[in-house]
Design a protein around this motif. Structure first.
Motif, PDB file in Angstrom:
ATOM      1  N   ALA A 128       0.880  -1.204   0.004  1.00  0.00           N
ATOM      2  CA  ALA A 128       0.169  -0.031  -0.228  1.00  0.00           C
ATOM      3  C   ALA A 128       0.925   1.071   0.100  1.00  0.00           C
ATOM      4  N   ARG A 129       1.955   1.201   0.750  1.00  0.00           N
ATOM      5  CA  ARG A 129       3.039   2.362   0.751  1.00  0.00           C
ATOM      6  C   ARG A 129       3.485   2.608  -0.390  1.00  0.00           C
ATOM      7  N   ASP A 130       4.040   1.512  -1.200  1.00  0.00           N
ATOM      8  CA  ASP A 130       4.664   1.598  -2.411  1.00  0.00           C
ATOM      9  C   ASP A 130       3.577   1.982  -3.643  1.00  0.00           C
ATOM     10  N   ALA A 131       2.133   1.632  -3.525  1.00  0.00           N
ATOM     11  CA  ALA A 131       1.306   2.143  -4.324  1.00  0.00           C
ATOM     12  C   ALA A 131       1.071   3.722  -4.272  1.00  0.00           C
ATOM     13  N   MET A 132       1.181   4.276  -3.048  1.00  0.00           N
ATOM     14  CA  MET A 132       0.883   5.572  -2.752  1.00  0.00           C
ATOM     15  C   MET A 132       2.176   6.142  -3.484  1.00  0.00           C
ATOM     16  N   ILE A 133       3.414   5.889  -3.254  1.00  0.00           N
ATOM     17  CA  ILE A 133       4.581   6.460  -3.740  1.00  0.00           C
ATOM     18  C   ILE A 133       4.609   6.612  -5.201  1.00  0.00           C
ATOM     19  N   GLU A 134       4.004   5.387  -6.100  1.00  0.00           N
ATOM     20  CA  GLU A 134       3.996   5.350  -7.511  1.00  0.00           C
ATOM     21  C   GLU A 134       2.785   6.135  -7.869  1.00  0.00           C
ATOM     22  N   SER A 135       1.846   6.755  -7.116  1.00  0.00           N
ATOM     23  CA  SER A 135       0.780   7.408  -7.550  1.00  0.00           C
ATOM     24  C   SER A 135       1.042   8.743  -7.758  1.00  0.00           C
ATOM     25  N   GLY A 136       2.250   9.035  -7.612  1.00  0.00           N
ATOM     26  CA  GLY A 136       2.729  10.484  -7.783  1.00  0.00           C
ATOM     27  C   GLY A 136       2.528  11.408  -6.747  1.00  0.00           C
ATOM     28  N   MET A 137       2.488  10.767  -5.535  1.00  0.00           N
ATOM     29  CA  MET A 137       2.323  11.481  -4.191  1.00  0.00           C
ATOM     30  C   MET A 137       3.516  12.648  -4.070  1.00  0.00           C
ATOM     31  N   GLU A 138       4.549  12.354  -4.312  1.00  0.00           N
ATOM     32  CA  GLU A 138       5.607  13.322  -4.469  1.00  0.00           C
ATOM     33  C   GLU A 138       5.517  14.660  -5.045  1.00  0.00           C
ATOM     34  N   ARG A 139       4.940  14.899  -6.026  1.00  0.00           N
ATOM     35  CA  ARG A 139       4.770  16.002  -6.629  1.00  0.00           C
ATOM     36  C   ARG A 139       3.552  16.878  -5.904  1.00  0.00           C
ATOM     37  N   GLY A 140       2.501  16.082  -5.397  1.00  0.00           N
ATOM     38  CA  GLY A 140       1.564  17.125  -4.600  1.00  0.00           C
ATOM     39  C   GLY A 140       2.129  17.291  -3.183  1.00  0.00           C
ATOM     40  N   ILE A 141       3.179  16.551  -2.524  1.00  0.00           N
ATOM     41  CA  ILE A 141       3.657  16.891  -1.261  1.00  0.00           C
ATOM     42  C   ILE A 141       4.834  18.159  -1.644  1.00  0.00           C
ATOM     43  N   LEU A 142       5.362  18.079  -2.790  1.00  0.00           N
ATOM     44  CA  LEU A 142       6.527  18.965  -2.857  1.00  0.00           C
ATOM     45  C   LEU A 142       5.631  20.325  -3.233  1.00  0.00           C
TER      46      LEU A 142
END
Length: 157
Positions: A128-142
């Motif tokens: 589940a954690r890996d799926a969140m990372i692969e969803s593109g969450m990094e862009r939203g966080i940054l």
């Protein structure tokens, strides 16, 4: 310039996000909990945000929708513990993956007029954690952290 650090150690269900702001813990806490301010910084810059509910109190909940040309992304959660200027414990759920609820703890540390915001997210599984990372969450966080930094800078003028 302050940098946002996102850490996801292999084979763990955790994501840690750390960012320092040129603002007091009270200013950061207000931006994190004020329904007037949250839509101004939370989420990818390319999306609009429709805040349906945002009650950052013990037992309160939130519900918002991010929109772009590709569609809508609905998020919900419950605030379990809200300690002014120190800590927020909440759940996080994306409606696209309703069975994957994570638990997030935001800790604000006073650095003498500056604040370190550390979010520790716990997922139900590494997958589940890996799926969140692969969803593109990094862009939203940054994008969120950059936008929050600008709002805090404007508020301190």
């Amino acid at each position: 310039m302050n940098e946002t650090t996102i850490t996801a150690e292999p084979n763990t269900p955790f994501i840690d996000i750390v960012r320092e702001f040129e603002a007091t813990p009270a200013q950061v806490f207000r931006a994190w909990t004020d329904p007037e301010l949250v839509p101004q910084w939370l989420g990818p810059e390319s999306m609009t945000m429709d805040l349906i509910e945002y009650n950052a109190t013990d037992g309160g909940s939130y519900h918002y929708i991010h929109r772009d040309d590709a569609g809508e992304y609905v998020f919900r959660g419950v605030f379990h513990s809200v300690v002014p200027n120190e800590r927020i414990v909440q759940t996080f759920q994306f409606d696209g993956w309703p069975a994957e609820v994570s638990l997030e703890t935001l800790t604000l540390t006073d650095l003498g007029g500056r604040t370190r915001a550390h979010t520790h997210s716990v997922f139900l599984s590494v997958a589940a954690r890996d799926a969140m990372i692969e969803s593109g969450m990094e862009r939203g966080i940054l994008d969120s952290m950059t936008r929050l930094d600008k709002i805090l800078a404007q508020a301190s003028r």
